[in-house]
Scaffold this active site. Structure first.
Site, PDB file in Angstrom:
ATOM      1  N   LYS A  14      17.850 -14.023  30.976  1.00 60.10           N
ATOM      2  CA  LYS A  14      17.384 -15.415  31.503  1.00 60.10           C
ATOM      3  C   LYS A  14      16.082 -15.417  31.642  1.00 60.10           C
ATOM      4  O   LYS A  14      15.444 -16.397  31.293  1.00 60.10           O
ATOM      5  CB  LYS A  14      18.288 -15.396  32.822  1.00 60.10           C
ATOM      6  CG  LYS A  14      19.590 -15.430  32.710  1.00 60.10           C
ATOM      7  CD  LYS A  14      20.471 -15.995  34.234  1.00 60.10           C
ATOM      8  CE  LYS A  14      20.095 -14.768  35.348  1.00 60.10           C
ATOM      9  NZ  LYS A  14      20.554 -13.657  35.137  1.00 60.10           N
ATOM     10  N   ARG A  89      24.295 -18.828  42.504  1.00 62.86           N
ATOM     11  CA  ARG A  89      24.831 -17.614  42.208  1.00 62.86           C
ATOM     12  C   ARG A  89      26.209 -17.526  43.132  1.00 62.86           C
ATOM     13  O   ARG A  89      26.880 -16.581  43.125  1.00 62.86           O
ATOM     14  CB  ARG A  89      24.175 -16.440  42.745  1.00 62.86           C
ATOM     15  CG  ARG A  89      23.407 -15.673  41.690  1.00 62.86           C
ATOM     16  CD  ARG A  89      22.415 -14.510  42.359  1.00 62.86           C
ATOM     17  NE  ARG A  89      22.399 -13.290  41.471  1.00 62.86           N
ATOM     18  CZ  ARG A  89      21.139 -13.394  40.712  1.00 62.86           C
ATOM     19  NH1 ARG A  89      20.420 -14.290  40.491  1.00 62.86           N
ATOM     20  NH2 ARG A  89      21.403 -12.178  40.105  1.00 62.86           N
ATOM     21  N   ARG A 128      15.021  -1.831  31.334  1.00 64.25           N
ATOM     22  CA  ARG A 128      13.883  -2.578  31.980  1.00 64.25           C
ATOM     23  C   ARG A 128      13.324  -1.617  33.427  1.00 64.25           C
ATOM     24  O   ARG A 128      12.075  -1.890  33.608  1.00 64.25           O
ATOM     25  CB  ARG A 128      14.444  -3.777  32.620  1.00 64.25           C
ATOM     26  CG  ARG A 128      13.476  -4.561  33.272  1.00 64.25           C
ATOM     27  CD  ARG A 128      14.161  -5.995  33.379  1.00 64.25           C
ATOM     28  NE  ARG A 128      15.146  -6.224  34.521  1.00 64.25           N
ATOM     29  CZ  ARG A 128      15.615  -7.246  34.906  1.00 64.25           C
ATOM     30  NH1 ARG A 128      15.783  -8.204  33.982  1.00 64.25           N
ATOM     31  NH2 ARG A 128      16.474  -7.201  35.834  1.00 64.25           N
ATOM     32  N   ARG A 134      11.206  -2.253  39.057  1.00 65.43           N
ATOM     33  CA  ARG A 134      11.932  -3.081  39.937  1.00 65.43           C
ATOM     34  C   ARG A 134      12.962  -1.832  40.354  1.00 65.43           C
ATOM     35  O   ARG A 134      13.553  -1.328  39.513  1.00 65.43           O
ATOM     36  CB  ARG A 134      12.802  -3.922  39.213  1.00 65.43           C
ATOM     37  CG  ARG A 134      12.074  -5.259  39.251  1.00 65.43           C
ATOM     38  CD  ARG A 134      12.841  -6.477  38.480  1.00 65.43           C
ATOM     39  NE  ARG A 134      14.357  -6.651  39.340  1.00 65.43           N
ATOM     40  CZ  ARG A 134      15.058  -7.454  38.783  1.00 65.43           C
ATOM     41  NH1 ARG A 134      14.546  -8.436  38.072  1.00 65.43           N
ATOM     42  NH2 ARG A 134      16.203  -7.588  39.429  1.00 65.43           N
ATOM     43  N   ARG A 146      25.545  -5.040  40.945  1.00 69.63           N
ATOM     44  CA  ARG A 146      24.926  -6.443  40.695  1.00 69.63           C
ATOM     45  C   ARG A 146      26.122  -7.015  39.756  1.00 69.63           C
ATOM     46  O   ARG A 146      26.265  -8.262  39.579  1.00 69.63           O
ATOM     47  CB  ARG A 146      23.678  -6.241  40.064  1.00 69.63           C
ATOM     48  CG  ARG A 146      22.668  -6.203  41.190  1.00 69.63           C
ATOM     49  CD  ARG A 146      21.299  -5.365  40.896  1.00 69.63           C
ATOM     50  NE  ARG A 146      20.678  -6.355  39.861  1.00 69.63           N
ATOM     51  CZ  ARG A 146      19.923  -5.714  38.772  1.00 69.63           C
ATOM     52  NH1 ARG A 146      19.569  -4.532  38.899  1.00 69.63           N
ATOM     53  NH2 ARG A 146      19.218  -6.502  38.112  1.00 69.63           N
TER      54      ARG A 146
HETATM   55  P1  ADP Z   1      18.924 -10.224  37.802  1.00 69.76           P
HETATM   56  O1  ADP Z   1      19.416 -11.336  37.336  1.00 69.76           O
HETATM   57  O2  ADP Z   1      18.561  -8.988  36.789  1.00 69.76           O
HETATM   58  O3  ADP Z   1      19.936  -9.562  38.925  1.00 69.76           O
HETATM   59  P2  ADP Z   1      17.150 -11.519  39.711  1.00 69.76           P
HETATM   60  O4  ADP Z   1      15.831 -11.465  39.659  1.00 69.76           O
HETATM   61  O5  ADP Z   1      17.778 -12.937  39.353  1.00 69.76           O
HETATM   62  O6  ADP Z   1      17.968 -10.232  38.821  1.00 69.76           O
HETATM   63  O7  ADP Z   1      17.706 -11.099  41.046  1.00 69.76           O
HETATM   64  C1  ADP Z   1      17.488  -9.827  41.714  1.00 69.76           C
HETATM   65  C2  ADP Z   1      18.199  -9.725  43.145  1.00 69.76           C
HETATM   66  O8  ADP Z   1      17.836 -10.958  43.885  1.00 69.76           O
HETATM   67  C3  ADP Z   1      19.597 -10.100  43.126  1.00 69.76           C
HETATM   68  O9  ADP Z   1      20.608  -8.732  42.800  1.00 69.76           O
HETATM   69  C4  ADP Z   1      19.858 -10.611  44.676  1.00 69.76           C
HETATM   70  O10 ADP Z   1      20.148  -9.701  45.345  1.00 69.76           O
HETATM   71  C5  ADP Z   1      18.814 -11.390  44.703  1.00 69.76           C
HETATM   72  N1  ADP Z   1      18.903 -12.896  44.333  1.00 69.76           N
HETATM   73  C6  ADP Z   1      18.547 -13.542  43.297  1.00 69.76           C
HETATM   74  N2  ADP Z   1      18.965 -14.859  43.191  1.00 69.76           N
HETATM   75  C7  ADP Z   1      19.864 -15.104  44.346  1.00 69.76           C
HETATM   76  C8  ADP Z   1      20.617 -16.027  44.697  1.00 69.76           C
HETATM   77  N3  ADP Z   1      20.459 -17.220  43.999  1.00 69.76           N
HETATM   78  N4  ADP Z   1      21.404 -15.892  45.952  1.00 69.76           N
HETATM   79  C9  ADP Z   1      21.395 -14.500  46.597  1.00 69.76           C
HETATM   80  N5  ADP Z   1      20.616 -13.637  45.996  1.00 69.76           N
HETATM   81  C10 ADP Z   1      20.057 -13.610  45.015  1.00 69.76           C
END
Ligand code: ADP
Length: 192
Positions: A14, A89, A128, A134, A146
Site C-alpha cells: 500500500k 481497519r 523491510r 520499524r 498483524r
Molecule cells: P502495515 O500496513 O505494514 O501494518 P501501517 O504503517 O499501516 O503498517 O500500520 C502500522 C501499525 O499502526 C499497525 O500495526 C497498527 O498498530 C497501527 N495502525 C495503523 N493504522 C491503524 C488504524 N487505522 N487503526 C488502528 N491501528 C492502526
C-alpha cells in the site's frame, strides 16, 4: 472529489503504490501508520499511547485513529480527493469515515484491495525490517499477529464496501510497475 481506499494486509504494498498514486492523480495521501509514527517521533501523548499497541502488532484504539483522520480531512479542504492508506481497519472506522465524508458532501469512490499470499507478506515485512527502522517489522511473531488482526478485524471492511459495489481486487504479486498499471486501470475506468 475522488476518494480512494487502498486496502490490503500489512506488507501488501500500500505504501509503495501510494507514492505512485499521489503523483499521478494528485490525491492527498492519508496514511494512519505514517501519522502515528510521526506522533511517536514527536513524543506526543497520542504517540506514546499508540506505540504500546503498535509494538505488539495490535490495533490502536478506534477513537484515536478516527480523531486523527478527522483532523487531517478538516485540515485539507481544497484537495482533489483523498487516498486512505491503512484506514479504515475496522468496521467502526469505516462507519466513522463514511459519516465524516458525508458531512463534506462526498463519499468513498473506490476501494482497491491488494491480494498477496501470507508467505510473501512475511517475507516482504522481514526484508523491510532490515532497513526500515520499524521495530514491528523485525519480529516474526509481531508480523504474524498483524496478519491475524487483519484477518480477524480488518478484512470485514472490504465486505462493508462490497455491499455498495465499491471494491475491486488487485493481484498484488508481480513487479511494482505491473501492479501500478492494474491499479491505474481500475481508477481510470472509475473516473470515466
Ligand atoms: P502495515 O500496513 O505494514 O501494518 P501501517 O504503517 O499501516 O503498517 O500500520 C502500522 C501499525 O499502526 C499497525 O500495526 C497498527 O498498530 C497501527 N495502525 C495503523 N493504522 C491503524 C488504524 N487505522 N487503526 C488502528 N491501528 C492502526
Amino acid at each position: 472529489m475522488f476518494n480512494l481506499i487502498l486496502f490490503g494486509p500489512p506488507g501488501s504494498g500500500k505504501g509503495t503504490q501510494s507514492e505512485n498514486l499521489i503523483k499521478k492523480y494528485g490525491l492527498k495521501h492519508l496514511s494512519t501508520g505514517d501519522l502515528l509514527r510521526s506522533e511517536i517521533k514527536q513524543g506526543t501523548p497520542l504517540g506514546m499511547e499508540a506505540k504500546s499497541f503498535m509494538d505488539k502488532g495490535q490495533l490502536v484504539p478506534n477513537e484515536v485513529v478516527i480523531g486523527m483522520i478527522s483532523s487531517a480531512v478538516d485540515a485539507n479542504p481544497k484537495v482533489a480527493g483523498f487516498l486512505f492508506d491503512g484506514f479504515p481497519r475496522t468496521t467502526a472506522q469505516a462507519d466513522a469515515l463514511d459519516k465524516l465524508l458525508e458531512l463534506k458532501k462526498t463519499s468513498i469512490s473506490l476501494m482497491l484491495a491488494l491480494e498477496v499470499s501470507e508467505e510473501e507478506l512475511v517475507k516482504r515485512l522481514l526484508k523491510r525490517g532490515q532497513t526500515s527502522g520499524r521495530s514491528d517489522d523485525t519480529n516474526e511473531n509481531v508480523i504474524r499477529e498483524r496478519i491475524n488482526v487483519y484477518h480477524n478485524e480488518t478484512s470485514a471492511v472490504a465486505e462493508h464496501y462490497r455491499k455498495f459495489n465499491k471494491v475491486e481486487m488487485i493481484e498484488g504479486e508481480g513487479s511494482i510497475d505491473e501492479i501500478f498499471a492494474s491499479i491505474s486501470k481500475e481508477i481510470d475506468a472509475k473516473l470515466k
